[in-house]
Design a protein around this motif. Sequence first.
Motif, short mmCIF file in Angstrom:
data_model
loop_
_atom_site.label_atom_id
_atom_site.label_comp_id
_atom_site.label_asym_id
_atom_site.label_seq_id
_atom_site.Cartn_x
_atom_site.Cartn_y
_atom_site.Cartn_z
N LEU A 198 -4.65 -2.25 9.57
CA LEU A 198 -4.96 -1.38 10.71
C LEU A 198 -3.73 -1.19 11.59
O LEU A 198 -3.43 -0.06 12.01
N LEU A 199 -3.00 -2.27 11.87
CA LEU A 199 -1.78 -2.17 12.67
C LEU A 199 -0.76 -1.26 11.99
O LEU A 199 -0.07 -0.47 12.66
N ASP A 200 -0.65 -1.35 10.68
CA ASP A 200 0.29 -0.50 9.95
C ASP A 200 -0.08 0.98 10.07
O ASP A 200 0.78 1.84 10.23
N TYR A 201 -1.38 1.27 9.97
CA TYR A 201 -1.84 2.66 10.13
C TYR A 201 -1.45 3.19 11.52
O TYR A 201 -0.94 4.31 11.67
N LEU A 202 -1.74 2.39 12.54
CA LEU A 202 -1.47 2.80 13.91
C LEU A 202 0.03 2.96 14.16
O LEU A 202 0.47 3.94 14.78
N ALA A 203 0.82 2.00 13.68
CA ALA A 203 2.27 2.06 13.89
C ALA A 203 2.86 3.28 13.20
O ALA A 203 3.77 3.93 13.73
N GLY A 204 2.34 3.63 12.01
CA GLY A 204 2.84 4.80 11.30
C GLY A 204 2.54 6.11 12.02
O GLY A 204 3.26 7.10 11.86
N ALA A 205 1.49 6.12 12.83
CA ALA A 205 1.12 7.34 13.56
C ALA A 205 1.88 7.49 14.87
O ALA A 205 1.87 8.57 15.46
N ALA A 206 2.54 6.42 15.33
CA ALA A 206 3.11 6.42 16.68
C ALA A 206 4.17 7.50 16.87
O ALA A 206 4.05 8.35 17.77
N ALA A 207 5.22 7.50 16.05
CA ALA A 207 6.32 8.45 16.26
C ALA A 207 5.89 9.90 16.06
O ALA A 207 6.18 10.75 16.91
N PRO A 208 5.19 10.26 14.97
CA PRO A 208 4.77 11.67 14.82
C PRO A 208 3.91 12.17 15.97
O PRO A 208 4.11 13.27 16.48
N CYS A 209 2.93 11.36 16.38
CA CYS A 209 2.05 11.80 17.47
C CYS A 209 2.81 11.92 18.78
O CYS A 209 2.61 12.88 19.54
#
Length: 321
Positions: A198-209
């Motif tokens: 879950l943390l990996d999913y969220l971290a991956g979304a951080a920069a694009p969003c």
Amino acid sequence: MASVFGLVLPFFGLIALGFVTARVTRQPLEALGWMNTFIIYVALPALFFNLLAKTPVEELTQWRFIVGTTLSTFAVFALMFVIGIFRTRGRVDESTVMGLAGAYGNIGYMGPGLALLAFGEAAVVPVALVFCFDNTLHFVIAPLMMALADDSPDRPPAWKLALDVAGRILLHPFILATIVGITAAIAGFRPPAAAQTLLDYLAGAAAPCALFAMGVTLALRPLRRIPAETAFIVPIKLIVHPVIAYVLVSYIGDFPPVWVYSAMLLAALPSATNVFVIAQQYGVWVERASAMVLLTTVGSVATVTLLLYLMTNSILPPDLF
């Protein structure tokens, strides 16, 4: 040069996509509220925790690096503040926003993503240290200087101001995530597999969003006129700040090249959208603060690209001395 363009074009392309999408769909600025909430309270904290929890503890105590980067940011704020005092004939509140526009870079939305793309995970610790201590500096400076500028009889007492500053620092989601990440690194804690996914999913979304939201924000705050202060703030933010950071970090310590380059890169980022938020909060220099965010962001496409080219091709020595 092609490799540098390949690095920065997708990065700034996300900002451009947000800008164009906002202009085409014509959604109100308030529609961005939940996206910003997700970025600030969920995605970026997950990214900071993910990166710091795996970091060797000895790398988190580089006080000379902290002194060099924080001092460079304060020096830039002081320089722009003094220029503002002369231009406004003593207006502390307006000069404070000018100083923040010159010193407060977009290290939250742009910093982690760009530094990690450019330098890999070796940039995690310097980025986190710059982020924490630069933000702490700004959280202290903004309310303190505005309190000094406030001569009304109902201004808050000193103890209330101190509590407000402490709360802004300790309860900021990014700083909380950094504290938890450092604690996990010290304790050797690793989340269970499901939680880590879950943390990996969220971290991956951080920069694009974050970058897309930044483009939307810029589109919905149109530039009505170019302020005269642009001639000072844009070069100070995009050129003078990274040069001062380069000189001080090189002089104060002997750091790995990635640390020096990360300090310069974060110093070279455009004015943070928080500068506009602070201006709006205090009702001072609001339209011009919005213009500075837009103009420095546009200018940074050229200056950040050039800086990355100099660093990634070993043209810029990693230690000036």
